[in-house]
Design a protein around this motif. Structure first.
Motif, PDB file in Angstrom:
ATOM      1  N   MET A   1     -10.351   7.047   3.478  1.00  0.00           N
ATOM      2  CA  MET A   1     -11.808   6.305   3.836  1.00  0.00           C
ATOM      3  C   MET A   1     -11.223   4.739   4.386  1.00  0.00           C
ATOM      4  O   MET A   1     -11.311   4.309   5.385  1.00  0.00           O
ATOM      5  CB  MET A   1     -12.832   6.398   3.414  1.00  0.00           C
ATOM      6  N   ARG A   2     -10.428   4.438   3.358  1.00  0.00           N
ATOM      7  CA  ARG A   2      -9.605   2.964   3.397  1.00  0.00           C
ATOM      8  C   ARG A   2      -8.674   2.951   4.516  1.00  0.00           C
ATOM      9  O   ARG A   2      -8.519   2.019   5.299  1.00  0.00           O
ATOM     10  CB  ARG A   2      -9.080   2.341   2.090  1.00  0.00           C
ATOM     11  N   VAL A   3      -7.971   4.090   4.643  1.00  0.00           N
ATOM     12  CA  VAL A   3      -6.932   4.186   5.705  1.00  0.00           C
ATOM     13  C   VAL A   3      -7.634   4.016   7.057  1.00  0.00           C
ATOM     14  O   VAL A   3      -6.874   3.383   7.942  1.00  0.00           O
ATOM     15  CB  VAL A   3      -5.880   5.396   5.449  1.00  0.00           C
ATOM     16  N   MET A   4      -8.612   4.665   7.347  1.00  0.00           N
ATOM     17  CA  MET A   4      -9.386   4.673   8.430  1.00  0.00           C
ATOM     18  C   MET A   4      -9.906   3.382   8.952  1.00  0.00           C
ATOM     19  O   MET A   4     -10.250   2.949   9.983  1.00  0.00           O
ATOM     20  CB  MET A   4     -10.350   5.701   8.741  1.00  0.00           C
ATOM     21  N   GLU A   5     -10.068   2.386   7.808  1.00  0.00           N
ATOM     22  CA  GLU A   5     -10.552   0.847   8.076  1.00  0.00           C
ATOM     23  C   GLU A   5      -9.400   0.129   8.548  1.00  0.00           C
ATOM     24  O   GLU A   5      -9.365  -0.736   9.266  1.00  0.00           O
ATOM     25  CB  GLU A   5     -11.458   0.489   6.831  1.00  0.00           C
ATOM     26  N   LEU A   6      -8.202   0.494   7.870  1.00  0.00           N
ATOM     27  CA  LEU A   6      -7.113  -0.288   8.253  1.00  0.00           C
ATOM     28  C   LEU A   6      -6.470  -0.080   9.597  1.00  0.00           C
ATOM     29  O   LEU A   6      -6.139  -1.012  10.431  1.00  0.00           O
ATOM     30  CB  LEU A   6      -6.039  -0.067   7.237  1.00  0.00           C
ATOM     31  N   ILE A   7      -6.439   1.082  10.090  1.00  0.00           N
ATOM     32  CA  ILE A   7      -5.697   1.658  11.464  1.00  0.00           C
ATOM     33  C   ILE A   7      -6.644   2.361  12.027  1.00  0.00           C
ATOM     34  O   ILE A   7      -7.663   2.968  11.686  1.00  0.00           O
ATOM     35  CB  ILE A   7      -4.499   2.426  11.257  1.00  0.00           C
ATOM     36  N   PRO A   8      -6.692   2.335  13.384  1.00  0.00           N
ATOM     37  CA  PRO A   8      -7.736   2.814  14.262  1.00  0.00           C
ATOM     38  C   PRO A   8      -7.409   4.428  14.583  1.00  0.00           C
ATOM     39  O   PRO A   8      -8.474   5.154  15.202  1.00  0.00           O
ATOM     40  CB  PRO A   8      -7.740   2.257  15.556  1.00  0.00           C
ATOM     41  N   HIS A   9      -6.463   5.258  13.936  1.00  0.00           N
ATOM     42  CA  HIS A   9      -6.219   6.635  14.234  1.00  0.00           C
ATOM     43  C   HIS A   9      -7.424   7.374  13.505  1.00  0.00           C
ATOM     44  O   HIS A   9      -7.779   6.826  12.445  1.00  0.00           O
ATOM     45  CB  HIS A   9      -5.046   7.030  13.801  1.00  0.00           C
ATOM     46  N   ARG A  10      -7.655   8.559  14.075  1.00  0.00           N
ATOM     47  CA  ARG A  10      -8.655   9.639  13.997  1.00  0.00           C
ATOM     48  C   ARG A  10      -8.147  10.791  13.831  1.00  0.00           C
ATOM     49  O   ARG A  10      -7.345  11.002  14.721  1.00  0.00           O
ATOM     50  CB  ARG A  10      -9.965   9.348  14.271  1.00  0.00           C
ATOM     51  N   TYR A  11      -8.876  11.842  13.239  1.00  0.00           N
ATOM     52  CA  TYR A  11      -8.717  13.334  13.490  1.00  0.00           C
ATOM     53  C   TYR A  11      -8.627  13.491  14.841  1.00  0.00           C
ATOM     54  O   TYR A  11      -9.730  13.328  15.475  1.00  0.00           O
ATOM     55  CB  TYR A  11      -9.355  14.185  12.551  1.00  0.00           C
ATOM     56  N   PRO A  12      -7.687  14.382  15.482  1.00  0.00           N
ATOM     57  CA  PRO A  12      -6.328  15.047  14.787  1.00  0.00           C
ATOM     58  C   PRO A  12      -5.305  14.397  14.896  1.00  0.00           C
ATOM     59  O   PRO A  12      -4.302  14.861  14.381  1.00  0.00           O
ATOM     60  CB  PRO A  12      -6.312  16.362  15.652  1.00  0.00           C
ATOM     61  N   PHE A  13      -5.400  13.071  15.101  1.00  0.00           N
ATOM     62  CA  PHE A  13      -3.810  12.082  15.084  1.00  0.00           C
ATOM     63  C   PHE A  13      -3.756  11.369  14.024  1.00  0.00           C
ATOM     64  O   PHE A  13      -2.867  10.543  14.028  1.00  0.00           O
ATOM     65  CB  PHE A  13      -3.780  11.505  16.456  1.00  0.00           C
ATOM     66  N   LEU A  14      -4.686  11.553  12.971  1.00  0.00           N
ATOM     67  CA  LEU A  14      -4.517  10.644  11.694  1.00  0.00           C
ATOM     68  C   LEU A  14      -3.544  11.411  10.940  1.00  0.00           C
ATOM     69  O   LEU A  14      -3.666  12.548  10.391  1.00  0.00           O
ATOM     70  CB  LEU A  14      -5.987  10.843  10.964  1.00  0.00           C
ATOM     71  N   MET A  15      -2.344  10.779  10.654  1.00  0.00           N
ATOM     72  CA  MET A  15      -1.223  11.336   9.992  1.00  0.00           C
ATOM     73  C   MET A  15      -0.862  10.858   8.650  1.00  0.00           C
ATOM     74  O   MET A  15       0.043  11.231   8.134  1.00  0.00           O
ATOM     75  CB  MET A  15       0.210  11.557  10.820  1.00  0.00           C
ATOM     76  N   VAL A  16      -1.812  10.328   8.020  1.00  0.00           N
ATOM     77  CA  VAL A  16      -1.982   9.842   6.777  1.00  0.00           C
ATOM     78  C   VAL A  16      -2.943   9.973   5.829  1.00  0.00           C
ATOM     79  O   VAL A  16      -4.174   9.617   6.357  1.00  0.00           O
ATOM     80  CB  VAL A  16      -1.631   8.181   6.766  1.00  0.00           C
ATOM     81  N   ASP A  17      -2.996  10.726   4.868  1.00  0.00           N
ATOM     82  CA  ASP A  17      -4.102  10.964   4.090  1.00  0.00           C
ATOM     83  C   ASP A  17      -4.587  10.169   2.933  1.00  0.00           C
ATOM     84  O   ASP A  17      -5.607  10.031   2.500  1.00  0.00           O
ATOM     85  CB  ASP A  17      -3.864  12.313   3.408  1.00  0.00           C
ATOM     86  N   ARG A  18      -3.513   9.355   2.483  1.00  0.00           N
ATOM     87  CA  ARG A  18      -3.467   8.342   1.267  1.00  0.00           C
ATOM     88  C   ARG A  18      -2.214   7.479   1.550  1.00  0.00           C
ATOM     89  O   ARG A  18      -1.306   7.954   1.935  1.00  0.00           O
ATOM     90  CB  ARG A  18      -3.546   9.131   0.179  1.00  0.00           C
ATOM     91  N   VAL A  19      -2.302   6.189   0.965  1.00  0.00           N
ATOM     92  CA  VAL A  19      -1.223   5.328   0.732  1.00  0.00           C
ATOM     93  C   VAL A  19      -1.348   4.846  -0.416  1.00  0.00           C
ATOM     94  O   VAL A  19      -2.243   4.432  -1.249  1.00  0.00           O
ATOM     95  CB  VAL A  19      -1.387   4.223   1.573  1.00  0.00           C
ATOM     96  N   GLU A  20      -0.077   5.104  -1.310  1.00  0.00           N
ATOM     97  CA  GLU A  20       0.137   4.689  -2.647  1.00  0.00           C
ATOM     98  C   GLU A  20       1.012   3.442  -2.522  1.00  0.00           C
ATOM     99  O   GLU A  20       1.926   3.009  -1.806  1.00  0.00           O
ATOM    100  CB  GLU A  20       0.842   5.765  -3.477  1.00  0.00           C
ATOM    101  N   SER A  21       1.078   2.733  -3.780  1.00  0.00           N
ATOM    102  CA  SER A  21       2.058   1.622  -4.025  1.00  0.00           C
ATOM    103  C   SER A  21       2.130   0.559  -2.908  1.00  0.00           C
ATOM    104  O   SER A  21       3.345   0.319  -2.864  1.00  0.00           O
ATOM    105  CB  SER A  21       3.374   2.376  -4.437  1.00  0.00           C
ATOM    106  N   ILE A  22       1.147   0.273  -2.404  1.00  0.00           N
ATOM    107  CA  ILE A  22       1.112  -0.877  -1.274  1.00  0.00           C
ATOM    108  C   ILE A  22       1.475  -1.996  -2.235  1.00  0.00           C
ATOM    109  O   ILE A  22       1.020  -2.556  -2.904  1.00  0.00           O
ATOM    110  CB  ILE A  22      -0.136  -1.004  -0.647  1.00  0.00           C
ATOM    111  N   VAL A  23       2.740  -2.532  -1.613  1.00  0.00           N
ATOM    112  CA  VAL A  23       3.141  -4.083  -2.280  1.00  0.00           C
ATOM    113  C   VAL A  23       3.442  -4.849  -0.773  1.00  0.00           C
ATOM    114  O   VAL A  23       4.143  -4.764  -0.217  1.00  0.00           O
ATOM    115  CB  VAL A  23       4.495  -3.795  -2.685  1.00  0.00           C
ATOM    116  N   PRO A  24       2.245  -5.723  -0.600  1.00  0.00           N
ATOM    117  CA  PRO A  24       2.184  -6.348   0.623  1.00  0.00           C
ATOM    118  C   PRO A  24       3.320  -7.243   1.080  1.00  0.00           C
ATOM    119  O   PRO A  24       4.121  -7.614   0.216  1.00  0.00           O
ATOM    120  CB  PRO A  24       1.038  -7.352   0.472  1.00  0.00           C
ATOM    121  N   ASP A  25       3.841  -6.761   2.353  1.00  0.00           N
ATOM    122  CA  ASP A  25       5.014  -7.597   2.892  1.00  0.00           C
ATOM    123  C   ASP A  25       6.417  -7.089   2.503  1.00  0.00           C
ATOM    124  O   ASP A  25       7.459  -7.418   2.572  1.00  0.00           O
ATOM    125  CB  ASP A  25       4.923  -9.052   2.543  1.00  0.00           C
ATOM    126  N   THR A  26       6.244  -5.808   1.558  1.00  0.00           N
ATOM    127  CA  THR A  26       7.448  -5.263   1.146  1.00  0.00           C
ATOM    128  C   THR A  26       7.504  -3.938   1.495  1.00  0.00           C
ATOM    129  O   THR A  26       8.526  -3.322   2.086  1.00  0.00           O
ATOM    130  CB  THR A  26       7.716  -5.475  -0.465  1.00  0.00           C
TER     131      THR A  26
END
Length: 158
Positions: A19-44
């Protein structure tokens, strides 16, 4: 990337759900290719998760008797994961902006990704100048490298 892999997620950054991924990027099913993001270290760096299901629409034609995730969609998963990293780095004012591919270099596909796989996409920022960002991405299944590429993108208003 090996340092991030050796360090637990709680020590390296934050995790976000779909749900947060869909706030960050505009992609939606069937073209959303990320289900979750782990270990975000901004700028890295960060790690995107794609749970590959037989219900993916592309498996109807690629290939019906031996389903394989198209390489271009593995690269798209890398790009979407990088888009999440860009927005996490730039902050809330960049949420929903478009991130356009500019280049894909040195793409290598090592092993097929098939239904039932959980693909972990490790993305590392190489550099950025203004709206142009360059990344190195690796896709892994069960720790085995399945694809890799270096790519650049530009972030623009939606």
């Amino acid at each position: 990337m090996s340092q991030a892999e050796a360090t637990p997620a709680a020590e390296t950054g934050v995790d976000i759900d779909v749900m947060r991924v869909m706030e960050l990027i505009p992609h939606r099913y069937p073209f959303l290719m990320v289900d979750r993001v782990e270990s975000i270290v901004p700028d890295t760096s960060c790690i995107g998760i794609k749970n590959v299901s037989i219900n993916e629409p592309f498996f109807q034609g690629h290939f019906p008797t031996r389903p394989v995730m198209p390489g271009v969609l593995i690269i798209e998963s890398m790009a979407q994961t990088a888009g999440c990293l860009v927005v996490a780095t730039l902050g809330p004012e960049s949420e929903g902006k478009l991130v356009y591919f500019m280049t894909v270099d040195d793409a290598r596909f090592r092993k097929p990704v098939v239904p039932g796989d959980q693909m972990k996409v490790h993305v590392r920022k190489l550099r950025n100048r203004g709206p142009v960002w360059k990344f190195q991405g690796e896709a892994r299944v069960d720790g085995t490298l399945v694809a890799e590429a270096t790519y650049s993108a530009m972030i623009l208003d939606a």
